[in-house]
Design a protein around this motif. Structure first.
Motif, PDB file in Angstrom:
ATOM      1  N   LYS A   1      -0.752 -17.785  17.780  1.00 54.35           N
ATOM      2  CA  LYS A   1      -1.652 -18.109  16.661  1.00 54.35           C
ATOM      3  C   LYS A   1      -3.006 -18.605  17.179  1.00 54.35           C
ATOM      4  O   LYS A   1      -4.064 -18.191  16.712  1.00 54.35           O
ATOM      5  CB  LYS A   1      -1.029 -19.207  15.800  1.00 54.35           C
TER       6      LYS A   1
ATOM      7  N   LEU B   1      -6.549 -16.552  16.495  1.00 55.71           N
ATOM      8  CA  LEU B   1      -7.630 -17.208  15.764  1.00 55.71           C
ATOM      9  C   LEU B   1      -8.766 -17.594  16.701  1.00 55.71           C
ATOM     10  O   LEU B   1      -9.948 -17.534  16.331  1.00 55.71           O
ATOM     11  CB  LEU B   1      -7.094 -18.432  15.028  1.00 55.71           C
TER      12      LEU B   1
ATOM     13  N   MET C   1      -7.392 -24.422  10.172  1.00 58.63           N
ATOM     14  CA  MET C   1      -6.049 -24.066   9.700  1.00 58.63           C
ATOM     15  C   MET C   1      -5.029 -23.941  10.829  1.00 58.63           C
ATOM     16  O   MET C   1      -3.848 -24.168  10.643  1.00 58.63           O
ATOM     17  CB  MET C   1      -6.100 -22.731   8.923  1.00 58.63           C
ATOM     18  N   TRP C   2      -5.504 -23.594  12.007  1.00 62.70           N
ATOM     19  CA  TRP C   2      -4.577 -23.435  13.132  1.00 62.70           C
ATOM     20  C   TRP C   2      -4.001 -24.772  13.597  1.00 62.70           C
ATOM     21  O   TRP C   2      -2.918 -24.824  14.151  1.00 62.70           O
ATOM     22  CB  TRP C   2      -5.293 -22.795  14.321  1.00 62.70           C
TER      23      TRP C   2
ATOM     24  N   PRO D   1      -2.548 -27.781  12.514  1.00 61.04           N
ATOM     25  CA  PRO D   1      -1.211 -28.348  12.339  1.00 61.04           C
ATOM     26  C   PRO D   1      -0.125 -27.493  12.984  1.00 61.04           C
ATOM     27  O   PRO D   1       0.766 -28.021  13.654  1.00 61.04           O
ATOM     28  CB  PRO D   1      -1.047 -28.391  10.822  1.00 61.04           C
ATOM     29  N   ASP D   2      -0.206 -26.173  12.808  1.00 59.13           N
ATOM     30  CA  ASP D   2       0.839 -25.304  13.353  1.00 59.13           C
ATOM     31  C   ASP D   2       0.866 -25.363  14.873  1.00 59.13           C
ATOM     32  O   ASP D   2       1.928 -25.458  15.495  1.00 59.13           O
ATOM     33  CB  ASP D   2       0.612 -23.855  12.900  1.00 59.13           C
TER      34      ASP D   2
END
Lengths: 478, 642
Positions: free
Chosen positions: A159, A163, A225-226, A228-229
């Motif tokens: 991810k 990104l 957005m990246w 937390p994951d």
């Protein structure tokens, strides 16, 4: 120009550090022992120390045809980055062994990423800047996926990579727009161009792209957005590293690029930064409520903290830059300390990461609970802990620049964020324990203890840090 | 530098005993704190000697930069002048003796490291206060002393009365501190600095500055001086803010000795002398100081005459003696005020520790009506208590004689209405002081024993570790006045104090002390002897007289016994209404309004939070899409704003 060309010593810290990285790699390959990872970590820590000493003593000048600059600002940030990277390496000692990922490449990757960050910080040309960004990012992509047998870690790496590539694309596109419309990649020439003539639309759109690309690196909302994951999936020392060193470096780039080449475009970019800052502060404080995983909580917390740091950037003043630097100095210790606490969260050999697992820590491990309290108070900005001093200087700069709205929103969101920091402490001190953690490793206690000490005593020794930050800020504006 | 060692050694001791006390054990904690205190005392006394007899250069010992915000620059530094050095030497010496005494006195306590840690911290805070080079550092020490006194008065936290006394001391002090803090803030606005040198150097520049309050102009120096004095009143337990001091004896006896003699209460007097360059130009504030000081001296002495608790009598005597010190400061005789502070430290520590020794011997009995005839059983304690009382009563050639005499002469020599008022109050108080001191001595040590046989059989002299400090203090109570009066208030005073104490251009009070008439010089001694004689008459010759007097003048007796009803008055005026307001705010204000609004906001916040979290789907495409949307939004806003 000849003098600048030959002035290679100013990059000595980076050159030596990169050389050390290759050497450590050789050592790791040649020594086929079980503990090669430990040895390499120690060697990397030693090289960090050497690099720090070199950074402090190298001559401060512009060199490499303007590609590279060593000034007080760069030195200040490099020291912070090296401290953060060292803490991450120390944190990895116990964690990696315990999780079966104690491979010697780990410290080397951190080292390479650190070299990249140091180049970023000193870059005074779009090209050298991009090189630094890519070097640091590529190493972190691998680090995020370092526990390759763990699905979550691989997912995090992937991810982040996809990104990150997108963000790099935005950055590069922005740079090419600026080059196309202003005719140069060199910071000094760009500054000269924007001083004499009004910027063309294409060039300022390019600035927006660059801002967006960099905002991804510091995980400012809405480019966060990246976070937390990836924070959740990556191994904890990597998360601890990502939360500190790259953030410091990327913010430094933000400050340098906005104040040096685009300094005269202040009216144009100021609103953008204000917006990024407000959205980050609000998002970071609101979305953190309701998280049950402490690593995700820290992800949102870091988003919020980048929002506060951006308040200082948004002022576009010397005082603002000083505030940002003090803020970062206070932030890395508290953050590294929390990640040390997270590594200590281990029950019967298994790592746990629910906030609820911290219940009753105040009784089962009072020292760790006490330190965690320091970190949470510092992150929340409770006086007299380090975080308060950082927030004080940032908000002070905003008020001095007349940006009352920003300061007020900052104070309000830090009140909201205090809620979840205190909520963690509520579990620690007021709830019944569901079983104690396993014994702490010395490396973890070291980082937590050091973080706690700095966080607590920062207000006593704030003056030297503030003075150094002021000198660093003056190097950019003076 | 030895001066810095004197200040920081107690801190080191406190930290070691406090954090490692449980690891290293009781004995080691005692050894560490006591030996560090001895070191501090040696360094403190050497510093004093270097100023008093050598010709050490006074100045400032920098430690490090502390705060730098806007115009406010504060550095940690130790001020090295006569005033500071005198205080450092006194505080470290007395505190060391008290530490030593505590080794014996607290030997049966269950938390010895904690006690010694607090004791050392208390000393450190006081040293920080007296060596401060700016008002912020002084305030730090000021508050540190407050915290330490809270911890020590409430040391036996199992006792509700100790907890109540601790809270009372803290709250009453807070009232004074508030004024003090406002005073500091005003000084910062006026001088743009709170470093002493900057303030004192610019005194002339703001001579005519005024504040416009309540439709009238007040000179700034008067306002600031009054505020500083109000702060000093709280710390030094002057009338209206004195109520905490007698209760403070709920702490262990060595703590009372430390509070009453060396640290804490002397802070206010010290502040007056330290700020003398400013106070000298605030004549009205000084009049207030004179009035309050004189009134306190008399008021506390009247109460002391009828109390029955041995520690309480001595506590009121402290209150009264502090009044003398303020009286001296009020008429401009700061040197005499400091001299009384030093002599008082010795004999008051002696009296308290002696009282502790009595209580120790009497199996924790504190009521002097239940004592008597102890002199034969504990002759050493009896002797030192006699010495302490002689010094307190100002009998010639004991320490108190020189300092008290000087104060009364200064009050007389002021030749103002208030000065004369102070003189009269002081003389009457001196009479009462001698009376209650001998009442205490006679009831405790002489006559027939009134305690039961069991207790009397147990009476024993204290161990050497307790009697040794008593011996040293007794020597001090005899000699300090004799040795130092030339230096502090005599001919050598100008050379000794140097620039540390400032006397205004029209203030010649110290010089006029010598030319007073014979009768004024003898009066304090005469009334002292008279007081002793009255006590002898009332408690030895005619033992029925006190009871007869108490019945005849019952209202007056009750008025005094109940300490002028100050506690009851404050309860009715402040405490009860505060509770009532608190209850109202809690029930209606807090529960419905203050809780209601944030609860509503909180639920709104958590609703927003849950919406935001839903955006976090985990899908890579969504994330990338969000980024691009963000970019587009930024560019659109950007173009739109442009």
């Amino acid at each position: 120009m000849v003098g600048q060309l030959m002035n290679w010593q100013i990059a000595l810290p980076e050159i030596v550090l990169a050389g050390c990285g290759l050497l450590v790699l050789m050592v790791g390959v040649l020594i086929k022992k079980q503990n090669s990872a430990q040895l390499c970590s120690m060697l990397v820590l030693a090289s960090f120390l050497v690099a720090a000493l070199l950074s402090l003593s190298a001559p401060q000048d512009v060199g490499y045809n303007g590609l590279f600059t060593l000034d007080r600002f760069a030195v200040f940030v490099k020291i912070l980055v090296l401290i953060a990277a060292s803490l991450a390496v120390v944190l990895s000692l116990d964690y990696n062994t315990h999780h079966g990922i104690a491979r010697f490449e780990f410290p080397v990757l951190i080292l390479l990423s650190t070299v990249g960050m140091m180049v970023m910080v000193s870059a005074t040309n779009m090209m050298s800047l991009y090189l630094g960004v890519e070097l640091s990012s590529l190493a972190i992509y691998v680090l995020a996926a370092f526990a390759r047998n763990d699905v979550r870690s691989s997912e995090a790496g992937l991810k982040y990579f996809v990104l990150g590539a997108l963000a790099s694309g935005l950055l590069l596109y922005g740079m090419s727009l600026v080059y196309g419309f202003a005719g140069s990649l060199d910071f000094a020439s760009l500054r000269a161009v924007f001083t004499t003539e009004t910027a063309q639309l294409g060039a300022v759109v390019g600035v927006v792209f660059i801002v967006a690309g960099l905002a991804f690196k510091i995980s400012a909302a809405p480019f966060h957005m990246w976070t937390p994951d990836v924070y959740e999936g990556a191994p904890v020392p990597v998360t601890g590293f990502m939360a500190t060193a790259p953030k410091v470096a990327a913010l430094a780039v933000f400050v340098r690029i906005l104040s040096m080449p685009f300094g005269h475009l202040l009216p144009q970019w100021q609103q953008l930064i204000v917006l990024l800052s407000i959205v980050s502060m609000v998002w970071g404080s609101l979305a953190a409520i309701g998280q049950w995983n402490i690593k995700r909580l820290m992800a949102y917390s870091s988003i919020g903290h980048m929002g506060y740091a951006l308040v200082g950037v948004a002022t576009g003043t010397e005082a603002g830059v000083r505030g940002v630097l003090v803020y970062l100095a206070s932030y890395i210790f508290a953050s590294a300390g929390v990640f040390a606490c997270i590594i200590a969260m281990r029950k019967k050999g298994h790592a746990v990461e629910r906030i609820a697992d911290l219940k009753g820590l105040g009784k089962t491990d009072p020292m760790l609970a006490f330190l965690l309290m320091f970190f949470m108070f510092s992150l929340a900005g409770v006086p007299p802990f380090a975080g308060f001093i950082g927030k004080l200087y940032v908000f002070l700069a905003a008020v001095q620049a007349g940006m009352w709205t920003l300061a007020i929103i900052g104070v309000l969101t830090s009140v909201i964020s205090t809620f979840y920091y205190l909520w963690v402490l509520k579990q620690v001190y007021f709830d019944q324990s569901e079983g104690a953690f396993d014994g702490r490793a010395p490396s973890v206690s070291f980082v937590a203890g050091l973080g706690g000490l700095v966080t607590l005593s920062f207000f006593v020794f704030a003056s030297p840090v503030v003075n150094a930050a002021e000198a660093a800020a003056r190097a950019l504006f003076g | 530098m030895i001066y810095a060692v004197a200040v920081f050694a107690p801190l080191l001791g406190s930290v070691i005993a406090g954090f490692l006390g449980r690891v290293i054990g009781d004995r080691a904690s005692q050894i560490v704190t006591v030996s560090l205190m001895v070191l501090a005392a040696i360094c403190g006394d050497v510093s004093f000697a270097s100023v008093a007899w050598g010709n050490a250069h006074t100045g400032v010992v920098p430690v490090f930069d502390w705060i730098s915000v806007g115009d406010l620059h504060i550095a940690w530094a130790l001020r090295f002048d006569t005033l500071s050095v005198v205080m450092v030497a006194m505080v470290t010496t007395i505190s060391t003796l008290i530490h030593l005494y505590s080794v014996g006195y607290m030997s049966h306590d269950s938390s010895i490291p904690r006690f010694f840690s607090y004791l050392s911290f208390f000393t450190f805070a006081m040293l920080m206060l007296v060596t401060a080079n700016n008002l912020a550092q002084l305030f730090f020490g000021w508050e540190g002393v407050g915290v330490a006194s809270y911890l020590l008065i409430g040391f036996w936290y199992q006792k509700p009365s100790a907890c109540a006394a601790a809270i009372k001391a803290f709250v009453v002090n807070r009232v004074g501190d508030l004024f003090f803090a406002v005073g500091i803030a005003l000084m910062f606005f006026l001088f743009k600095s709170i470093e002493f040198d900057n303030v004192f150097g610019n005194i002339q520049a703001h001579m005519n500055a005024t504040y416009h309050i309540f439709g009238q102009d007040f000179r700034s120096y008067e306002v600031i001086g009054t505020l500083l004095f109000l702060g000093a009143m709280g710390k030094s337990a002057q009338i209206f803010l004195h109520t905490w001091l007698p209760d403070a004896m709920e702490g262990p006896t060595p703590v009372s000795a430390l509070i009453h003699a060396a640290t804490m209460v002397t802070a206010g007097v010290f502040l007056m002398s330290r700020m003398s360059p400013l106070m000298e130009f605030a004549p009205h504030a000084l009049q207030l100081v004179t009035f309050i000081g004189a009134t306190t001296a008399l008021f506390a002495a009247t109460i002391g005459c009828v109390q029955n608790d041995i520690k309480r009598i001595i506590a009121y005597s402290t209150c009264s003696q502090l009044g003398y010190m303020f009286l001296a400061a009020g008429v401009g005789a700061y040197q005499a005020s400091m001299f009384h502070l030093i002599t008082h430290a010795f004999f008051k520590a002696l009296l308290f520790l002696g009282a502790g020794s009595v209580i120790h011997a009497m199996s924790d009995e504190q009521d002097i009506r239940k004592m008597g005839g102890l002199f034969k059983k504990i002759p050493f304690t009896g002797t030192v208590m006699w010495i302490g009382s002689l010094a307190l009563a100002g009998i010639p050639f004991f320490a108190g004689y020189y300092s008290k005499d000087a104060i009364l002469e200064a009050a007389y020599a002021a030749h103002t209405g208030l000065g004369t008022y102070g003189f009269v109050c002081g003389v009457v108080a001196a009479f009462l002081t001698a009376f209650y001191s001998w009442r205490l001595l006679i009831l405790t040590f002489h006559g027939t024993p009134r305690a039961d046989k069991h207790t009397m059989d147990h009476v024993h002299e204290s161990p050497f570790v307790m009697t040794f400090p008593l011996g040293v203090l007794a020597t001090g109570a005899v000699l300090v006045g004799l040795l130092f009066h030339t230096m502090f208030i005599g001919d050598a005073r100008d050379a000794f104090w140097g620039a540390a104490i400032f006397n205004g251009p029209t203030n010649h009070i110290m010089a006029t002390l010598e030319d007073r008439s014979m009768i004024i010089g003898l009066l304090p001694t005469l009334v002292g002897v008279a007081g002793i004689f009255l006590a002898y008459v009332m408690y030895v010759l005619v033992p029925g007289m006190p009871r007869a007097l108490a019945t005849t003048f019952r209202p007056i007796y009750l008025f005094l016994l109940n300490k002028w009803y100050f506690d009851e008055l404050y309860n009715a005026i402040f405490v009860k209404p505060a509770f009532a307001i608190g209850r109202f705010l809690w029930k209606t204000g807090d529960a419905t309004i203050v809780d209601g609004v944030p609860n509503g906001l909180a639920s709104l916040t958590s609703y927003g939070s849950s919406r935001l979290v839903k955006l976090q789907t985990g899908s890579l495409a969504t994330y990338a899409f969000t980024m691009l949307i963000g970019l587009v939004a930024l560019i659109s806003i950007f173009l739109w704003v442009r």
